[in-house]
Structure formats: C-alpha cells, structure tokens
Enzyme design. Structure first.
Site, PDB file in Angstrom:
ATOM      1  N   CYS A 142      -0.599 -10.563 -25.879  1.00 62.06           N
ATOM      2  CA  CYS A 142      -1.956 -10.946 -26.312  1.00 62.06           C
ATOM      3  C   CYS A 142      -2.810 -11.530 -25.213  1.00 62.06           C
ATOM      4  O   CYS A 142      -4.019 -11.688 -25.388  1.00 62.06           O
ATOM      5  CB  CYS A 142      -1.927 -11.909 -27.478  1.00 62.06           C
ATOM      6  SG  CYS A 142      -0.488 -12.863 -27.646  1.00 62.06           S
ATOM      7  N   ASP A 194      -6.723  -9.569 -28.908  1.00 62.88           N
ATOM      8  CA  ASP A 194      -7.207  -9.467 -30.285  1.00 62.88           C
ATOM      9  C   ASP A 194      -8.643  -8.972 -30.371  1.00 62.88           C
ATOM     10  O   ASP A 194      -9.081  -8.533 -31.432  1.00 62.88           O
ATOM     11  CB  ASP A 194      -7.056 -10.821 -30.997  1.00 62.88           C
ATOM     12  CG  ASP A 194      -5.596 -11.164 -31.183  1.00 62.88           C
ATOM     13  OD1 ASP A 194      -4.825 -10.247 -31.507  1.00 62.88           O
ATOM     14  OD2 ASP A 194      -5.228 -12.334 -30.976  1.00 62.88           O
ATOM     15  N   ASP A 214      -8.957 -20.081 -29.116  1.00 63.05           N
ATOM     16  CA  ASP A 214      -8.012 -18.962 -29.010  1.00 63.05           C
ATOM     17  C   ASP A 214      -8.510 -17.848 -28.080  1.00 63.05           C
ATOM     18  O   ASP A 214      -7.918 -16.761 -28.042  1.00 63.05           O
ATOM     19  CB  ASP A 214      -7.766 -18.356 -30.399  1.00 63.05           C
ATOM     20  CG  ASP A 214      -6.792 -19.193 -31.231  1.00 63.05           C
ATOM     21  OD1 ASP A 214      -5.762 -19.610 -30.676  1.00 63.05           O
ATOM     22  OD2 ASP A 214      -7.062 -19.402 -32.425  1.00 63.05           O
ATOM     23  N   HIS A 270       0.822 -11.220 -36.596  1.00 60.74           N
ATOM     24  CA  HIS A 270       0.351  -9.872 -36.270  1.00 60.74           C
ATOM     25  C   HIS A 270       1.528  -8.905 -36.239  1.00 60.74           C
ATOM     26  O   HIS A 270       2.666  -9.312 -36.011  1.00 60.74           O
ATOM     27  CB  HIS A 270      -0.273  -9.849 -34.872  1.00 60.74           C
ATOM     28  CG  HIS A 270      -1.593 -10.540 -34.747  1.00 60.74           C
ATOM     29  ND1 HIS A 270      -1.838 -11.509 -33.804  1.00 60.74           N
ATOM     30  CD2 HIS A 270      -2.752 -10.367 -35.428  1.00 60.74           C
ATOM     31  CE1 HIS A 270      -3.098 -11.923 -33.919  1.00 60.74           C
ATOM     32  NE2 HIS A 270      -3.667 -11.256 -34.901  1.00 60.74           N
TER      33      HIS A 270
HETATM   34  C1  CIR Z   1      -4.441 -16.899 -33.582  1.00 56.55           C
HETATM   35  O1  CIR Z   1      -3.912 -17.358 -34.591  1.00 56.55           O
HETATM   36  O2  CIR Z   1      -5.339 -16.056 -33.658  1.00 56.55           O
HETATM   37  C2  CIR Z   1      -3.986 -17.392 -32.224  1.00 56.55           C
HETATM   38  N1  CIR Z   1      -3.564 -18.757 -32.338  1.00 56.55           N
HETATM   39  C3  CIR Z   1      -2.862 -16.543 -31.678  1.00 56.55           C
HETATM   40  C4  CIR Z   1      -3.235 -15.127 -31.444  1.00 56.55           C
HETATM   41  C5  CIR Z   1      -2.136 -14.339 -30.831  1.00 56.55           C
HETATM   42  N2  CIR Z   1      -2.543 -13.013 -30.593  1.00 56.55           N
HETATM   43  C6  CIR Z   1      -1.729 -11.965 -30.616  1.00 56.55           C
HETATM   44  O3  CIR Z   1      -0.546 -12.087 -30.886  1.00 56.55           O
HETATM   45  N3  CIR Z   1      -2.251 -10.790 -30.345  1.00 56.55           N
END
Ligand code: CIR
Length: 253
Positions: free
Chosen positions: A246, A66, A60, A161
C-alpha cells in the site's frame, strides 16, 4: 524502466483509520525512517521515484495504493471508501497529471480502495469490502472489460482489504495466511504462508519480491521456491493495517 508513486507519511499517521486492529502507539519518527528505507529499496534498483505532494491533513495519505491503480498505461483514480480518505485523491490526481499519466476516475456513488485490487495476469480480483462497493466494482469492470481484463469480485470479511489477506508471487501463485483468507479455493494456485505479515509481497521483477521483515518463515518459504527476497521493516504502518503493497504504486514505462 519503472516509476514509483509514493507520498511521505503524515506526522498524524497515528490517527489513521483502524477497522480490525486495536489502536497502539505509533512512532512518527520511526515511521519516517521506515518509509525512507522502503523508498530506498526501489531507488537502489534504479526506479524513478515520484513524490506525490505531501498532504499532512490526511493521516492515511502515505497509503497511496488506495488512491490509484495502474492497468497497463492507464491509471484508475479511485474514490476511497472511508470519508476521512476521500480528499487524498486530489493530490494524487495532480501527480498523475504532472507525470503525464492518462487516467479514468471512479465516480460517486461508487467507492473503491486500491488495496482491494489484486492483478494476476489479466485477471483482476477485487474485494467486496467496507471500502469497495458494488458500484465501484461495476465502474471498474466497465473500464477494464473492453481492455481485455477479467474482473472477479471476491468476498472479504476477515481483513480490511483483499490485499491485506492475499497477494501474488511473480509466477501468479496467490499467497495468504489462511486465518485471514475467506476462501482460498477461488484461486487457481494458492500457497499458504505461516505468518500474518507474510501475505504481502511487492513483485520487483520475475525473480524478486519485497516484503515485511516481520515474516521470516514466509521469506524462507519464498527463497526455497527460488525467489530473491528483500525484506524491510514496516512495523509502524502495519499498526495502521498497512503493508508493503500500500505504500507505493508502480508505473511501468
Ligand atoms: C486505512 O484504514 O485506510 C489505513 N489505515 C490503512 C490502509 C492500508 N492500505 C492498503 O492496505 N492498501
């Protein structure tokens, strides 16, 4: 002038975390093409792109938002809530240091994912989710309150999120797809969009937003409000519960 932090997708993207969606096949080559086109949007606007060191062991890792959130000229290096993602911050930290960006860090037992942080003016909405805990929010508030930000915790149950459910237009209007928003009434201005992938916009300037190409009616809604809308395909990232926000972090200079 703006700089943009990004990280190229891992070839293991398909193994990324999933919380609300069923796993479906992900095409790593298409993901790479989509990511390059996404980054090119910013390059074509003259933004400087900073590549965080690739970290292919973290499926990821492409979702850099994040791991770090900017508040003016200070960065907050997060402590991601998913165990599988915690190691991503070391390469993000190195990129911040190399770029000369001052930063504070969320410390254990706090957890915080940048996807839970929505800034609207000096208000910081923060999702209370499986990824962001009360201690993480407390530490963020301790950093930001003295700097003139107001932190507002928001219950999030329907999506991964906070920003999977809501983001904001340049004028501060919060936008969201109602089936995915717990309580739209907490936002002073809320605009419902008609498509799931219409909820996420990146503000490029006062008149321009970037969004997924998979939400044409929402794009038209924004154009009808006078905005210039740039669309880009991000299907392979949407399959992993990611969105346009993201995939990058903006550093304002
Ligand atoms: C996760 O579950 O952490 C990743 N597959 C997706 C993260 C997406 N991030 C975001 O929306 N800020």
């Amino acid at each position: 002038m703006s700089r943009l932090l990004v990280r190229r997708p891992s070839p293991r993207l398909a193994e990324g975390e999933l919380t609300h969606l069923e796993r479906v096949p992900v095409d790593p080559e298409l993901a790479q093409q989509q990511w390059e086109a996404y980054v090119e949007v910013y390059r074509s606007l003259g933004w400087d792109v900073i590549d965080i060191e690739p970290d292919d062991s973290h499926a990821d890792g492409v979702f850099v938002e994040d791991t770090v959130v900017m508040f003016g000229d200070i960065a907050l290096l997060t402590r991601p809530g998913a165990d599988s993602r915690r190691g991503e911050i070391e390469t993000t930290r190195a990129a911040l240091e190399k770029a000369g960006i001052e930063y504070a860090s969320i410390e254990a037992p706090g957890t915080l994912d940048g996807g839970d942080v929505l800034k609207v003016g000096r208000t910081v909405y923060v999702g209370q989710t499986l990824r962001t805990n009360a201690e993480g929010i407390r530490q963020m508030d301790a950093l930001l309150a003295p700097r003139g930000w107001t932190v507002v915790p928001v219950e999030v149950t329907k999506v991964l999120h906070l920003k999977s459910g809501v983001t904001a237009l340049p004028d501060g209007t919060v936008i969201g797809y109602p089936p995915l928003v717990d309580d739209p009434s907490i936002y002073p201005e809320f605009l419902a969009v008609p498509e799931e992938h219409g909820t996420a916009v990146v503000v490029l300037d006062e008149n321009t937003v970037l969004m997924s190409s998979d939400a044409p009616q929402s794009a038209q809604l924004f154009r009808d409000r006078g905005l210039t809308v740039i669309v880009t395909p991000i299907s392979e990232f949407e399959k992993l519960e990611g969105c346009v926000t993201c995939l990058s972090v903006r550093v304002r200079d």
